[in-house]
Design a protein around this motif. Structure first.
Motif, short mmCIF file in Angstrom:
data_model
loop_
_atom_site.label_atom_id
_atom_site.label_comp_id
_atom_site.label_asym_id
_atom_site.label_seq_id
_atom_site.Cartn_x
_atom_site.Cartn_y
_atom_site.Cartn_z
N GLY A 1 -4.16 89.83 58.32
CA GLY A 1 -6.43 88.30 58.78
C GLY A 1 -5.59 88.27 60.46
N PHE A 2 -4.51 88.80 60.82
CA PHE A 2 -4.02 89.24 62.33
C PHE A 2 -5.49 89.17 63.03
CE2 PHE A 2 -1.96 88.29 66.28
CZ PHE A 2 -1.56 87.00 66.31
N ILE A 3 -5.61 88.99 63.92
CA ILE A 3 -6.94 89.98 64.97
C ILE A 3 -6.45 89.92 66.52
CG2 ILE A 3 -9.13 89.50 65.37
CD1 ILE A 3 -10.26 88.10 63.37
N ARG A 4 -5.45 90.60 66.90
CA ARG A 4 -5.38 90.79 67.83
C ARG A 4 -5.88 91.48 67.97
NH1 ARG A 4 -4.19 91.71 72.61
NH2 ARG A 4 -2.08 92.08 73.57
N ARG A 5 -7.13 91.79 69.00
CA ARG A 5 -8.51 91.80 69.96
C ARG A 5 -7.57 91.07 71.17
NH1 ARG A 5 -12.63 95.45 69.57
NH2 ARG A 5 -14.37 94.47 71.25
N GLN A 6 -8.50 92.25 72.73
CA GLN A 6 -7.75 91.71 73.83
C GLN A 6 -8.28 93.13 74.65
OE1 GLN A 6 -4.37 91.58 75.81
NE2 GLN A 6 -5.06 90.65 78.06
N GLU A 7 -9.81 92.18 75.35
CA GLU A 7 -10.71 93.13 75.84
C GLU A 7 -10.71 93.10 77.16
OE1 GLU A 7 -15.09 93.22 75.47
OE2 GLU A 7 -15.28 92.55 72.83
N VAL A 8 -9.91 93.69 77.78
CA VAL A 8 -9.37 94.21 79.28
C VAL A 8 -10.12 94.29 80.27
CG1 VAL A 8 -7.43 95.23 80.62
CG2 VAL A 8 -7.09 94.13 78.36
N SER A 9 -10.51 93.82 81.58
CA SER A 9 -11.17 94.37 82.36
C SER A 9 -10.34 94.68 83.90
CB SER A 9 -12.21 93.77 83.14
OG SER A 9 -12.08 92.10 83.31
N HIS A 10 -9.19 94.18 84.02
CA HIS A 10 -8.94 94.13 85.37
C HIS A 10 -7.05 93.22 85.05
CE1 HIS A 10 -12.50 93.45 86.63
NE2 HIS A 10 -12.25 93.63 87.72
N CYS A 11 -6.39 94.50 85.38
CA CYS A 11 -4.36 94.22 85.55
C CYS A 11 -4.30 94.46 86.80
CB CYS A 11 -4.38 95.53 84.64
SG CYS A 11 -5.13 95.63 82.52
N GLU B 1 -6.22 88.23 81.73
CA GLU B 1 -5.72 87.03 81.15
C GLU B 1 -4.39 86.66 80.91
OE1 GLU B 1 -9.58 88.62 81.43
OE2 GLU B 1 -8.09 89.61 80.45
N THR B 2 -4.00 87.59 80.55
CA THR B 2 -2.79 87.32 80.41
C THR B 2 -1.98 86.68 80.98
OG1 THR B 2 -2.87 89.13 78.27
CG2 THR B 2 -0.74 89.13 78.52
N MET B 3 -2.23 87.45 82.25
CA MET B 3 -1.03 86.87 83.07
C MET B 3 -1.33 85.40 83.62
SD MET B 3 1.44 88.89 83.93
CE MET B 3 1.95 88.17 85.19
N ALA B 4 -2.69 84.77 83.45
CA ALA B 4 -3.09 83.88 83.33
C ALA B 4 -2.88 83.11 82.70
CB ALA B 4 -4.62 83.73 84.00
N ALA B 5 -2.20 83.20 81.63
CA ALA B 5 -1.97 82.19 80.17
C ALA B 5 -0.26 81.83 80.82
CB ALA B 5 -1.50 83.09 78.81
N TYR B 6 1.04 83.47 80.94
CA TYR B 6 2.40 83.56 80.82
C TYR B 6 2.43 82.44 82.97
CZ TYR B 6 3.07 86.46 77.41
OH TYR B 6 3.95 86.99 76.74
N ARG B 7 1.42 82.07 83.58
CA ARG B 7 2.19 81.22 85.06
C ARG B 7 1.18 80.64 84.44
NH1 ARG B 7 4.35 84.42 88.11
NH2 ARG B 7 3.30 86.77 89.21
N ALA B 8 -0.05 79.56 83.23
CA ALA B 8 -0.33 78.54 83.23
C ALA B 8 1.44 77.82 82.45
CB ALA B 8 -1.46 78.78 81.87
N LEU B 9 1.84 78.77 81.57
CA LEU B 9 3.55 77.93 80.82
C LEU B 9 4.19 78.30 82.38
CD1 LEU B 9 3.00 80.41 77.74
CD2 LEU B 9 2.62 78.16 77.91
#
Length: 178
Positions: A21-31, A144-152
């Motif tokens: 039931g896990f939803i691992r979805r990510q729409e990536v626009s920039h890396c 978005e992933t990098m922003a989350a890690y930086r926020a941590l």
């Protein structure tokens, strides 16, 4: 009402269907990519979305790590696994100061609710208990992933662990000082 329960994964609370039931979805626009020694945010677009087969394969791998003694922490909502953070032994680095945060995911409907932060803190506590000084993260380079890690509080890794960096050459190698 959502009541999140956090606990370490065991063979008793996790099985090969636990991610169904896990939803691992990510729409990536920039890396983020390093070009000529500088980090640049580039337009790289794709969608990452795990199929049921992907989720089951990952669940089997996670179960092998759990059975081998690697700490894996989960978040559940009414019995549904909605997030996880996996540490992978052994420690490494010039002083064995690092432990790998091998997996760190929150199911799409549960993001931005503090669940990732709580799982991250559990992983940090587990890493300290194992004698590590730092978490090592080979992180997806999506904006978005990098922003989350930086926020941590994660920063660029002082030492690159080449077995991970070569495996995912587009990842950003980060660390978190415990």
């Amino acid at each position: 009402m959502c009541t999140i329960v956090y606990d370490r994964l065991t063979a008793g609370n996790f099985d090969p269907s636990s991610l169904d039931g896990f939803i691992r979805r990510q729409e990536v626009s920039h890396c983020w990519r390093k070009r000529e020694g500088r980090w640049q945010l580039l337009p790289i677009a794709y969608v990452e979305d795990w199929t049921l087969e992907d989720r089951r394969r990952r669940a089997e791998d996670i179960l092998r790590h759990v059975e081998a003694g690697d700490p894996v922490y989960g978040a559940w909502d009414q019995g549904l696994l909605i997030g996880l953070a996996q540490l992978a032994l052994p420690r490494f680095g010039s002083r064995e100061q690092y432990i790998d945060l091998a997996r760190f995911h929150v199911s799409l409907p549960y993001r931005d609710r503090g669940i990732g932060g709580a799982l991250f803190r559990l992983a940090c506590q587990g890493a300290r208990e194992l004698g590590a000084e730092r978490l090592y993260i080979s992180a997806h380079s999506a904006q978005e992933t990098m922003a989350a890690y930086r926020a941590l509080g994660c920063v660029e890794a002082e030492e690159i662990y080449w077995p991970l960096a070569k495996k995912e050459p587009c990842d950003v190698q980060l660390e978190f000082r415990l």
